[in-house]
Design an enzyme around this catalytic site. Structure first.
Site, PDB file in Angstrom:
ATOM      1  N   ASP A   1      -1.214   6.664   6.477  1.00  0.00           N
ATOM      2  CA  ASP A   1      -2.351   5.805   6.140  1.00  0.00           C
ATOM      3  C   ASP A   1      -2.557   4.868   7.334  1.00  0.00           C
ATOM      4  OD1 ASP A   1      -4.019   3.777   5.249  1.00  0.00           O
ATOM      5  OD2 ASP A   1      -2.857   3.296   3.456  1.00  0.00           O
TER       6      ASP A   1
ATOM      7  N   LYS B   1     -12.143  -1.538   7.622  1.00  0.00           N
ATOM      8  CA  LYS B   1     -11.458  -2.542   8.419  1.00  0.00           C
ATOM      9  C   LYS B   1     -11.861  -2.434   9.882  1.00  0.00           C
ATOM     10  CE  LYS B   1      -7.960  -2.052   5.025  1.00  0.00           C
ATOM     11  NZ  LYS B   1      -8.174  -3.300   4.285  1.00  0.00           N
TER      12      LYS B   1
ATOM     13  N   TRP C   1       0.829  -1.209   0.000  1.00  0.00           N
ATOM     14  CA  TRP C   1       0.000   0.000   0.000  1.00  0.00           C
ATOM     15  C   TRP C   1       0.861   1.256   0.000  1.00  0.00           C
ATOM     16  CZ3 TRP C   1      -4.276  -1.276  -1.908  1.00  0.00           C
ATOM     17  CH2 TRP C   1      -4.890  -2.469  -1.569  1.00  0.00           C
TER      18      TRP C   1
HETATM   19  C1  LIG Z   1      -3.248   0.056   4.592  1.00  0.00           C
HETATM   20  C2  LIG Z   1      -4.156   0.120   3.405  1.00  0.00           C
HETATM   21  N1  LIG Z   1      -4.147   1.220   2.634  1.00  0.00           N
HETATM   22  C3  LIG Z   1      -4.943   1.323   1.549  1.00  0.00           C
HETATM   23  C4  LIG Z   1      -5.802   0.317   1.196  1.00  0.00           C
HETATM   24  C5  LIG Z   1      -6.679   0.494  -0.019  1.00  0.00           C
HETATM   25  O1  LIG Z   1      -7.960   0.755   0.393  1.00  0.00           O
HETATM   26  P1  LIG Z   1      -9.178   0.990  -0.592  1.00  0.00           P
HETATM   27  O2  LIG Z   1      -9.565  -0.356  -1.123  1.00  0.00           O
HETATM   28  O3  LIG Z   1     -10.213   1.612   0.285  1.00  0.00           O
HETATM   29  O4  LIG Z   1      -8.734   1.907  -1.674  1.00  0.00           O
HETATM   30  C6  LIG Z   1      -5.866  -0.846   1.970  1.00  0.00           C
HETATM   31  C7  LIG Z   1      -6.821  -1.884   1.586  1.00  0.00           C
HETATM   32  O5  LIG Z   1      -6.915  -2.965   1.971  1.00  0.00           O
HETATM   33  C8  LIG Z   1      -5.010  -0.942   3.105  1.00  0.00           C
HETATM   34  O6  LIG Z   1      -5.002  -2.045   3.854  1.00  0.00           O
END
Ligand SMILES: Cc1ncc(COP(=O)(O)O)c(C=O)c1O
Length: 360
Positions: free
Chosen positions: A171, A195, A101
């Protein structure tokens, strides 16, 4: 009705009390004669919902008055672009890459300016958090970016990086509201809620006011400017109203649990049950350096792909669902977010011990 123990990394388990309350209010929200899904986002009832949600998250996290709380859409992934579009005044930003991510955010930022990778743990499959006490932070960096809890690899920053005075952008999608946080250490905190907080479709951004300006990259769409949403109290356009309503209920549930310090203690207790089992198991092993282990996502392997698959399949039959590791890494992963009860983790460990006996 029977509910399973759901170890999904997201969308993930929500508190049963919250789901029941939402079910009770589904057809008639508190005498309005309609569902929250059906009401105007400009109505008095919804103003109460979003207002209370904001007040409650402010109280839970101790968010100072010079930070705005925004309820947005587009998933956490949209923030990968929105952050550089709004914050890259010098077109320079530093990224600490501790997983997929963070890497995606780093790659996206390269579209808008010079994104520097100032630390990484990719050399050992992201199984640890690099030392961030003295990083080569760029003198003209607009911010330093981290993914605080790495959902796929199960690592967590226990100490925040020294950003040498640059705003820290984090994030927190997979550790949101799992423990107390000092908001003043960050310029911007964001996370998808699917989550630890609510249904997919809502992203919460907590941003220091001085970072909200009109001075954004040329061509930034109105909808992707923090100022648009900050000025309109997250009601510039129709927000993800039902999702915000559920988030609000989870905030109230967290307050009733005793707030974030109490959640931290519960989460530590749950994680300890699983990690201490893993540390003595002769079949299963954790994949993360112990000091960097996440309280939320616990990856583990047997070392044998077929046995991993057998475990996931048999666990499912026993009512322990979604234990398969991320498609990019394999093995297993148990996500044990706030709403996972201690009994769920105990049931998992008992099942693992039984499986170990039968398969060693
Ligand atoms: C730490 C983290 N950042 C970003 C994301 C991406 O999220 P989204 O699917 O809401 O774009 C995730 C998704 O699982 C994640 O675990």
């Amino acid at each position: 009705m029977s509910r399973v123990y759901n170890f999904s990394a997201g969308p993930a388990v929500l508190p049963e009390e919250v789901l029941r309350e939402a079910a009770d209010e589904m057809l008639d929200y508190r005498g309005t004669g309609m569902s929250v899904m059906e009401m105007s986002h400009r109505s008095k009832a919804f103003a109460g919902i979003i207002g209370e949600a904001e007040a409650d998250i402010r109280e839970l996290m101790g968010i100072p008055d010079n930070y705005k709380v925004l309820f947005l859409q587009g998933g956490a992934s949209q923030q990968f672009a929105m952050i550089p579009m709004n914050l890259m005044k010098n077109r320079v930003a530093d990224y600490i890459v501790t997983g997929q991510w963070a890497k995606k955010a780093y790659q996206e930022a390269q579209k808008y300016g010079k994104a520097n990778k100032i630390a990484s743990s990719e050399d050992r499959t992201f199984s640890y958090i690099p030392d961030c006490s003295d990083l080569p932070v760029s003198p003209d960096a607009d911010y330093v970016y981290i993914c605080e809890n790495n959902t796929i690899y199960g690592t967590k920053f226990r100490t925040l990086p020294d950003t040498k005075g640059k705003p820290l952008v984090a994030d927190v999608s997979s550790c949101f509201l799992s423990e107390p946080v000092d908001v003043t250490k960050y310029g911007l905190i964001y996370g998808g809620v699917q989550k630890n907080i609510g249904p997919a479709g809502v992203v919460i951004v907590i941003i220091r006011e001085d970072l909200i300006t009109d001075d954004v990259l040329p061509g930034t769409p109105t909808m992707l400017q923090y100022k648009t949403h900050a000025d309109a109290g997250s009601l510039y356009n129709t927000p993800p109203a039902y999702g915000i309503y559920i988030c609000g209920k989870v905030f109230k549930w967290l307050k009733a649990q005793g707030g974030l310090q109490a959640m931290k203690e519960k989460n530590e207790k749950k994680a300890a049950i699983l990690y201490s089992y893993l540390d003595q198991s002769r079949l299963f092993k954790g994949t993360v350096r112990p000091e960097d282990r996440s309280l939320m996502n616990v990856p583990f392997v047997t070392g044998d792909k077929d046995l991993d698959a057998k475990f996931v399949e048999e666990a499912k039959k026993a009512g322990l669902e979604n234990l398969k590791g991320h498609r990019t890494v394999g093995g297993m992963r148990a996500s044990i977010y706030n709403a996972m009860p201690c009994e769920g983790v105990q049931a998992l460990v008992e099942f693992m011990a039984e499986f170990e006996k039968e398969n060693l």
